[in-house]
Design an enzyme around this catalytic site. Structure first.
Site, PDB file in Angstrom:
ATOM      1  N   ASP A  33       0.807  -1.226   0.000  1.00 31.88           N
ATOM      2  CA  ASP A  33       0.000   0.000   0.000  1.00 31.88           C
ATOM      3  C   ASP A  33       0.843   1.281   0.000  1.00 31.88           C
ATOM      4  O   ASP A  33       0.690   2.139   0.871  1.00 31.88           O
ATOM      5  CB  ASP A  33      -0.934   0.016   1.211  1.00 31.88           C
ATOM      6  CG  ASP A  33      -1.737  -1.266   1.361  1.00 31.88           C
ATOM      7  OD1 ASP A  33      -2.189  -1.793   0.338  1.00 31.88           O
ATOM      8  OD2 ASP A  33      -1.903  -1.726   2.510  1.00 31.88           O
ATOM      9  N   GLU A 204     -11.592  -0.226  -3.963  1.00 36.72           N
ATOM     10  CA  GLU A 204     -10.943   0.440  -2.832  1.00 36.72           C
ATOM     11  C   GLU A 204      -9.734   1.210  -3.356  1.00 36.72           C
ATOM     12  O   GLU A 204      -9.543   1.370  -4.553  1.00 36.72           O
ATOM     13  CB  GLU A 204     -10.515  -0.597  -1.779  1.00 36.72           C
ATOM     14  CG  GLU A 204      -9.536  -1.637  -2.276  1.00 36.72           C
ATOM     15  CD  GLU A 204      -9.232  -2.715  -1.250  1.00 36.72           C
ATOM     16  OE1 GLU A 204      -9.965  -2.803  -0.243  1.00 36.72           O
ATOM     17  OE2 GLU A 204      -8.264  -3.476  -1.463  1.00 36.72           O
TER      18      GLU A 204
END
Length: 707
Positions: A33, A204
């Site tokens: 991420d 997302e």
């Protein structure tokens, strides 16, 4: 932030650590991420989450780290800046420290992180805020943003600061993305959150940036071929930081992870895309962050990111620890035919609208194709004279472009289609422009097959051949052997072998449709290929065994079949769903029995449907029945003991047999086009093929239920 003695020691050691640039660029720990920013000190910083080893799942994620560089070559680990135990309001069990972000204002850095506040983690998400005076040290938790009572999947925070200093907050999880202005204090919303409109298939990982006056919102989608996650990174653009947004497409295709999460940043005049993969571990819950250059087209659209390892392109099957797969048998595979014959003006082939053109060109009322390709994922597309109902122009693709073939083989990999037979028509080998395209597509296909670890084999179609052309075929295979290493497979690893030898298919033997060649020419070809060390698949009529209907009534056909390794009967157009079940299923059963008795492999054919209205107006189509027709054939072949299957075709839209992505919305006007069912999607037949392949291999249980 209070740190204990051991943490200080580990931080001191980490600060000294730097690595040479490659992908993944952090290798001493597992990271995911990446949120990238350039701060006032001139360095590029990446804020990353941390996968715990040994893994259990995302519930164990903890311990945010920060990495920085000033040259995109060496990276410094600044150590851990936050863990769950340091969040006063956090979940007692810890973990669940998912994708973070960071912002800066007036000497203070604001670190945003998602974390649950209760044991029932998915219903208690909050976005916490920690602040510090340094970009990578001394952060203290201040609290969390007040985002409202509905905190389901309130994850993946992103903060974008516009040129006028106004900051915007976004979050994106659970299939929805919301945003709002932030107050100057950066810890409160200035207005209620609103949903971002115009995003397609949002999952997302929202990220917002600005370039040349255009706002970009990137995110991961819900892509799950064969039920397995393989998220892609998509993007949309707007004239306003809170939308509405216009969907623009995919800019980064799946890595070797189920998930995808990224950020985009400009540094020293070059734009970069950050993302993660699982190259180091081979496990989707032990990820590693990567970076590659990102480029824009003149209209502001983003070019597809080329994923690299040590600066070299390598797709996911080639960048892990597993060596490239070699295909040593057709048994257990579902292979499709690949025509590769569509061209367009301006693609470099100098063939115009080849295979698109009707009697009066390629325009409404004159065309050859009955299905329209879904062009949403191609790098290069070509505008036509056709338009949709609302007046939008319709585009098509060209096989002459390497990028088109790359896209097709990527689809094969993503959906589990084992590979293809590349068609080479003898009549086209003799024509220079046609031969040029055959060779261009073959080269593209071999490269794409090796990149994507798909099986590939050559199929010679004898249609249009005349006596003497057998020499052209043999000269051609000799040239291919010399150029592409299809026998040793040291460089060309994906070429399909069978019975210990490279497999070549020879299609069009024994048909009773008055062909100019016959058994004499076929025997020369089969004999010479055998001498050259090939195994042979022979393509024959449907009624080859009985020597009736479409087959010549001559037992010479059986003698030639026994000289070959595999027989494949041509079923296209011979039955519909009702007549297959009522009659042709029994034909296949008897074919299999004959082949077992005569020690010849058998590859029954399946096709999804058939139509050639634009070539033969008034003809009777064979309906797809929402996939039921195709699925019925695949299931029957597997149930009745077939060890391999041939699918007609991967990309055949002339006769409406394509399994690749075709449009659910087709051009309006004089010409007929068969749209795929919207509720099934353009990729439905790829999904079915991949599922059937798994059943054929016994990787999943046999089931009559359609995917």
């Amino acid at each position: 932030m209070i740190r204990n003695f051991l943490t200080l020691i580990s931080l001191f050691i980490a600060i000294q650590f730097s690595v040479a640039q490659n992908n993944p660029f952090i290798r001493h720990m597992y990271t995911a991420d990446p949120s990238a920013h350039v701060w006032e000190d001139g360095r590029l910083y990446v804020y990353a989450s941390h996968d715990i080893d040994p893994p259990r799942g995302c519930d164990l994620m903890d311990k945010y780290h920060v990495f920085s560089t000033d040259n995109m070559v060496t990276w410094t680990d600044h150590g851990e800046i936050l863990r769950a135990s340091q969040v006063p309001w956090g979940r007692p069990e810890g973990g669940f420290m998912w994708a973070p972000d960071c912002a800066y204002k007036d000497g203070t850095y604001y670190f945003y992180f998602p974390h649950p506040s209760g044991t029932t983690w998915n219903k208690t998400w909050k976005v916490g805020i920690a602040t510090g005076k340094k970009p990578a040290d001394d952060f203290t938790v201040q609290g969390y943003l007040e985002l409202g009572d509905d905190n389901y999947a309130m994850i993946d925070p992103c903060v974008f600061t516009d040129e006028d200093g106004q900051a915007y907050f976004y979050y994106g999880g659970g299939g929805r993305c919301a945003g709002a202005k932030l107050k100057d204090n950066r810890i409160e919303l200035a207005e209620p959150l609103t949903l971002m409109e115009g995003l397609k298939d949002f999952h997302e990982a929202a990220w917002v940036f600005k370039r040349n006056g255009i706002y970009y919102l990137t995110y991961s989608d819900n892509h799950r071929p064969n039920g397995r996650g393989a998220n892609r990174l998509n993007y949309a653009t707007s004239e306003n930081p809170l939308g509405p947004w216009t969907y623009r497409g995919i800019y980064l295709y799946p890595t070797d992870c189920d998930t995808s999460h990224g950020s985009v940043v400009e540094y020293k005049g070059q734009w970069y895309a950050f993302y993660h993969n699982s190259v180091l571990s081979g496990r989707g819950n032990l990820r590693s962050i990567c970076v590659d250059k990102l480029y824009f087209n003149p209209d502001g659209s983003i070019q597809k990111v080329v994923q690299t390892l040590d600066g070299r392109f390598l797709p996911k099957e080639r960048i892990g620890k597993t060596p490239p797969k070699k295909y040593d048998s057709y048994n257990g595979l579902i292979m499709a035919g690949y025509q590769g014959w569509f061209s367009a003006p301006g693609d470099g082939s100098d063939r115009g609208w080849y295979h698109y053109t009707g009697k009066n060109g390629f325009k409404p009322g004159s065309c050859k194709i009955d299905m329209w390709p879904d062009v949403s994922e191609y790098d290069k597309i070509y505008k036509t004279d056709f338009v949709f109902e609302d007046g939008r122009p319709a585009f098509v693709m060209s096989h002459y472009d390497q990028s088109t073939v790359d896209t097709h083989f990527r689809w094969m990999r993503e959906y589990g289609v084992d590979g293809v037979f590349i068609q080479r028509f003898i009549s086209e080998i003799k024509r220079p422009k046609s031969y040029n395209q055959l060779n261009k597509v073959l080269n593209s296909a071999i490269n794409a097959a090796n990149k994507n670890n798909r099986a590939i084999s050559i199929m010679y179609d004898l249609s249009g051949m005349i006596p003497g052309d057998e020499k052209a075929l043999l000269d051609d295979i000799d040239k291919i052997c010399a150029e592409y290493d299809i026998k040793l497979r040291e460089k060309n690893t994906s070429y399909l072998f069978h019975n210990g030898k490279p497999l070549v298919a020879v299609w069009g033997v024994g048909f009773n449709d008055n062909r100019k060649y016959g058994f004499k020419e076929a025997e020369i070809i089969i004999g010479e290929l055998t001498k050259r060390g090939f195994s042979i698949l022979i393509g024959v009529p449907t009624h080859w065994r009985e020597l009736t209907n479409d087959a010549l009534n001559n037992t010479e056909l059986h003698r030639l079949i026994r000289k070959c390794d595999i027989v494949m009967p041509w079923f296209v157009g011979r039955y519909n769903e009702e007549t297959f079940v009522g009659r042709f299923e029994e034909v296949v059963k008897k074919d299999i029995a004959w082949c077992k008795e005569n020690k010849v492999g058998y590859a029954p054919l399946a096709f999804p449907g058939f139509t050639w209205e634009n070539m033969h107006p008034g003809s009777t189509p064979i309906p797809r029945n929402k996939g039921s027709f195709y699925w019925t054939q695949l299931l029957s072949h597997i149930k009745n003991g077939a060890e391999m299957i041939y699918v007609a075709m991967f990309d055949e839209i002339d006769e409406g047999t394509a399994i690749f992505k075709c449009a659910t919305e087709v051009p309006a006007g004089e010409s007929y086009f068969l749209p795929l069912d919207k509720e099934l999607g353009s990729d439905y037949y790829l999904k079915m093929t991949g599922t059937a392949s798994k059943m054929l291999k016994k990787e999943i249980p046999f089931s009559a239920s359609k995917p």
